[in-house]
Design a protein around this motif. Structure first.
Motif, PDB file in Angstrom:
ATOM      1  N   TRP A   4     -90.889  -4.963  68.627  1.00 25.00           N
ATOM      2  CA  TRP A   4     -92.024  -4.266  68.026  1.00 25.00           C
ATOM      3  C   TRP A   4     -92.448  -3.027  68.796  1.00 25.00           C
ATOM      4  O   TRP A   4     -93.555  -2.534  68.597  1.00 25.00           O
ATOM      5  CB  TRP A   4     -93.205  -5.217  67.902  1.00 25.00           C
ATOM      6  CG  TRP A   4     -92.978  -6.327  66.927  1.00 25.00           C
ATOM      7  CD1 TRP A   4     -92.728  -7.628  67.204  1.00 25.00           C
ATOM      8  CD2 TRP A   4     -92.963  -6.226  65.508  1.00 25.00           C
ATOM      9  NE1 TRP A   4     -92.556  -8.358  66.062  1.00 25.00           N
ATOM     10  CE2 TRP A   4     -92.707  -7.516  64.984  1.00 25.00           C
ATOM     11  CE3 TRP A   4     -93.147  -5.176  64.602  1.00 25.00           C
ATOM     12  CZ2 TRP A   4     -92.620  -7.773  63.629  1.00 25.00           C
ATOM     13  CZ3 TRP A   4     -93.072  -5.443  63.252  1.00 25.00           C
ATOM     14  CH2 TRP A   4     -92.811  -6.724  62.772  1.00 25.00           C
ATOM     15  N   SER A   5     -91.660  -2.523  69.671  1.00 22.40           N
ATOM     16  CA  SER A   5     -92.052  -1.332  70.429  1.00 22.40           C
ATOM     17  C   SER A   5     -90.836  -0.483  70.697  1.00 22.40           C
ATOM     18  O   SER A   5     -89.708  -0.990  70.783  1.00 22.40           O
ATOM     19  CB  SER A   5     -92.724  -1.718  71.750  1.00 22.40           C
ATOM     20  OG  SER A   5     -91.831  -2.451  72.566  1.00 22.40           O
ATOM     21  N   SER A   6     -91.081   0.815  70.818  1.00 20.59           N
ATOM     22  CA  SER A   6     -90.008   1.746  71.113  1.00 20.59           C
ATOM     23  C   SER A   6     -90.615   3.028  71.644  1.00 20.59           C
ATOM     24  O   SER A   6     -91.753   3.385  71.304  1.00 20.59           O
ATOM     25  CB  SER A   6     -89.177   2.039  69.858  1.00 20.59           C
ATOM     26  OG  SER A   6     -88.213   3.038  70.109  1.00 20.59           O
ATOM     27  N   ASP A  58     -95.983  -2.974  65.690  1.00 16.39           N
ATOM     28  CA  ASP A  58     -95.931  -1.579  66.113  1.00 16.39           C
ATOM     29  C   ASP A  58     -96.840  -0.766  65.190  1.00 16.39           C
ATOM     30  O   ASP A  58     -96.448  -0.417  64.072  1.00 16.39           O
ATOM     31  CB  ASP A  58     -94.486  -1.070  66.036  1.00 16.39           C
ATOM     32  CG  ASP A  58     -94.348   0.350  66.562  1.00 16.39           C
ATOM     33  OD1 ASP A  58     -95.361   0.911  67.022  1.00 16.39           O
ATOM     34  OD2 ASP A  58     -93.230   0.897  66.510  1.00 16.39           O
TER      35      ASP A  58
END
Length: 727
Positions: free
Chosen positions: A174-176, A204
């Motif tokens: 869920w993150s980038s 996110d």
């Protein structure tokens, strides 16, 4: 051939023919039953299929055919039943039937819809998520579908996650650090709705979302979940009854509830060029946002309006939120936490009170009040902060020690070592002059007064006091000595007199606490509001600060802190700008204050706007806050707050002061304190209180001369036989 091989006689062949004909008849009956079932179900539910509803054909797990209706947006009034097929239900049923009206075979319809959906998804991803990392979330109904295969074939970096229940969504990354697009291909969105309504984690909020396989009502339900209502870039694809026609809907987040239609996909293109992920926060259409705050000068100052008596707010933080409201077109509704809670504390069950509690529960959208951008006590678990718009440090406020006695001021121009050297020079000058006048004076050239030790000492004392002398030395040696003595006395007396005026009019403070080490050694307690500063002391790498954490006292009212600070039993720990404001406006009388800020501070921190965790407002706030900082508005609001508050404090003090008959303040000479104001030292006439030191010296002269006079009288009586007369 089979008949010839196994049945040579006529009866056998007749029996075989009978069996084959019977099987064909059974098959025809089965086909007829299937078609009739479809027609029957269509007739039974046709009443529910109004001009705004579509009829969806599917097969249940038991093999039964189901024809249901669901709302459709923008559909024409008359549509063939074969085109009103929901791809999600068709894919789950895989119905091998044909003859469904003029639309063609069932398999052809499914293939055509799948191809149309594939083209739609590829168009959205290549147009809106070209540079994004793709996360493809699908269930068993879409596994192996042409739509999924087309997405997998795209060049984007991607993650594939198959889900069957809400727990499976935790597999998603869920993150980038870069753009991230999330495509959900789900025949049943119920697990997603359950997951999206559970907590604020594992999501996110800055990503771009595309939901496939849902109806409009399901999209509205998703936008109302805890995660959905904070996600700005949330879009969904809804199947329309026509073949190859899909509706594209987006979230409305802050300024409206539910979803709105953006555009329509027909066959292979969009009907309009509307952006699929528009900026929904540029204009909030006058939406009312709740701001939780409380009086905290100079960030938030409450003042009663002189016009109508209503309460108005101003200050640095109020200037920030009011500017945000103007540029983003929303209105402000203020609320306050319960008295004494201020920013709030974390309870044993993990919930928060105060300002952070309002944001955690969703009772407020924005929080301001000199909030530090920090994760002390786990603040970032429940709130987020905008880009910082100001910075400050934590400092200690203590009582200012009383000034040294005024009579000592004549000694202040010189330090102790200078005074010692001065006295040594004064005491040696007389004997040296007397020695030079007596030795080798064979011609009796030198004046007789220089040969007396007492007279020579008085002569040198007169030079130190700039007193003109009636006699000059005659010999070369005494002349050279007196010449250098003149230069010495001129320089040292000039230096003394140039500093004397300043020390007479300005009080000199004794040595005070200036470092954390000295504060720790003093044994004073540390008083502060709430637990934040106590935690900051505990987390410090400085051993003396950690030691002060053991003496930290938690208070809920500033009045209680001031009582201890004025008593001299504690120091107040707070941000430097807040302490400066308090000292300037509330702890200063006639330009002088009994309080002082200790020089050594610690824990530099930044200040920002507080919002709910995952709030879409944060990203937009960041942009405008940075522009305010660049324009110098933050410093302007802070200085303006100081100016207004100081003016109000002076007016209140003027009204409260006791007035004399002529309207002037009733003050006495002893109350003429040093006018050390924030802007500097105001010029004042030198009064008797300033000059008490020199009168003390004069008094000592009277006492000394009186004692000597008494001694002379006694000695004179002894020599004169009791005659008190004088020659």
């Amino acid at each position: 051939m089979l008949q010839k091989k196994f049945c040579e006689d006529g009866p056998c062949r007749a029996a075989v023919r009978s069996v084959i004909l019977g099987a064909m008849a059974d098959y025809l009956v089965s086909v007829r039953t299937t078609v009739l079932s479809v027609v029957f179900l269509a007739a039974r539910t046709l009443a529910a299929c109004s001009e705004d509803n579509g009829c969806f054909l599917s097969r249940s797990e038991a093999g039964d055919l189901n024809l249901t209706s669901a709302p459709l947006i923008g559909t024409p009034k008359a549509l063939p039943l074969a085109t009103e097929l929901n791809l999600r239900n068709l894919r789950s049923g895989q119905l091998p039937v044909s003859g469904l009206g003029d639309g063609g075979s069932f398999t052809e319809v499914v293939q055509e819809e799948d191809q149309s959906l594939s083209r739609l998804l590829v168009a959205i991803v290549t147009g809106e998520m070209r540079q994004c990392v793709l996360v493809l979330v699908f269930d068993s109904s879409f596994e192996g579908s042409g739509s999924l295969k087309q997405l997998v074939a795209l060049p984007n970096p991607k993650q594939l996650v198959k889900v069957a229940g809400p727990v499976d969504f935790e597999k998603v990354l869920w993150s980038s650090f870069s753009c991230r697009g999330y495509v959900f291909l789900l025949s049943d969105v119920t697990p997603l709705l359950t997951f999206a309504d559970f907590g604020d984690y594992a999501w996110d909020y800055d990503g771009r979302y595309l939901i496939i396989g849902s109806s409009k009502s399901e999209l509205q339900a998703l936008s109302s979940t805890k995660k959905g209502r904070k996600t700005e870039s949330l879009a969904g694809v809804v199947k329309y009854p026509q073949r190859g026609v899909w509706g594209i809907y987006c979230n409305q987040i802050v300024w409206a509830e539910g979803v709105q239609r953006l555009t329509t996909w027909q066959g292979s293109k969009f009907t309009t060029t509307t952006p699929l992920y528009p900026d929904l926060l540029n204009d909030l259409h006058g939406t009312s946002l709740t701001v939780v705050t409380f009086p905290w000068e100079p960030s938030v100052i409450y003042k009663e309006s002189k016009k109508d008596g209503t309460q108005v707010r101003y200050g640095r933080d109020i200037g920030v939120v009011e500017t945000l409201a103007k540029v983003m077109n929303f209105t402000l509704t203020y609320t306050e936490p319960p008295e004494g809670e201020l920013w709030g504390n974390k309870l044993e069950d993990g919930s928060w009170t105060g300002l952070f509690g309002f944001l955690e529960r969703g009772d407020a959208d924005i929080g301001v009040g000199n909030t530090f951008v920090s994760n002390v006590n786990g603040r970032l678990d429940v709130v987020e902060f905008s880009s910082p718009y100001d910075a400050d440090v934590s400092c200690f406020l203590g009582t200012r020690p009383p000034p040294l006695p005024r009579w000592q001021r004549i000694l202040y121009p010189f330090q102790l070592s200078t005074w010692v050297a001065f006295l040594v020079g004064l005491l040696l000058s007389g004997p040296v002059l007397c020695f030079l006048a007596r030795v080798w004076d064979v011609r009796n050239e030198e004046h007789s007064s220089f040969k007396s030790l007492l007279n020579a000492s008085l002569y040198t004392l007169g030079l130190h006091l700039r007193e003109p002398q009636a006699y000059l030395p005659s010999r070369r040696s005494t002349q050279v000595f007196v010449s250098f003595l003149w230069m010495y006395t001129i320089i040292i007396i000039t230096g003394y007199c140039s500093n004397l005026t300043a020390f007479l009019t300005v009080a000199r403070q004794p040595p005070s606490i200036d470092t954390v080490k000295q504060l720790y050694a003093s044994g004073l307690n540390v008083a502060g509001l709430g637990y934040f500063f106590g935690k900051a002391l505990q987390l410090s790498s400085n051993q003396y600060l950690r030691g002060l954490a053991e003496r930290y006292e938690v208070h809920t009212r500033y009045e209680d802190i001031w009582t201890e600070v004025r008593r001299g039993t504690a120091v107040n720990l707070e941000s430097r700008k807040t302490l400066q404001y308090l000292v300037t406006t509330q702890l200063t009388s006639r330009g002088v204050t009994p309080m002082r800020i200790i020089k050594e501070c610690f824990s530099p921190h930044e200040i920002g706007v507080t919002v709910q965790r995952g709030s879409p407002l944060r990203r937009k706030f960041d942009t405008w806050v940075l522009r305010m900082v660049e324009a110098g508005l933050i410093e302007h609001w802070f200085l303006d707050s100081l100016r207004i508050a100081k003016k109000d404090a002076m007016e209140n003090q003027k009204n409260d002061n006791t007035k004399t008959g002529d309207g002037k303040e009733d003050t006495t000479e002893g109350e003429e304190v040093e006018q050390v104001a924030v802007a500097g030292v105001r010029s004042r006439s030198i009064n008797l209180d300033h000059m008490q030191g020199i009168f003390f010296v004069l008094f000592l002269g009277y006492v000394a001369s009186g004692l000597i006079f008494a001694g002379e009288v006694v000695m004179g009586r002894k020599h004169a036989g009791g005659d008190p007369g004088f020659d």
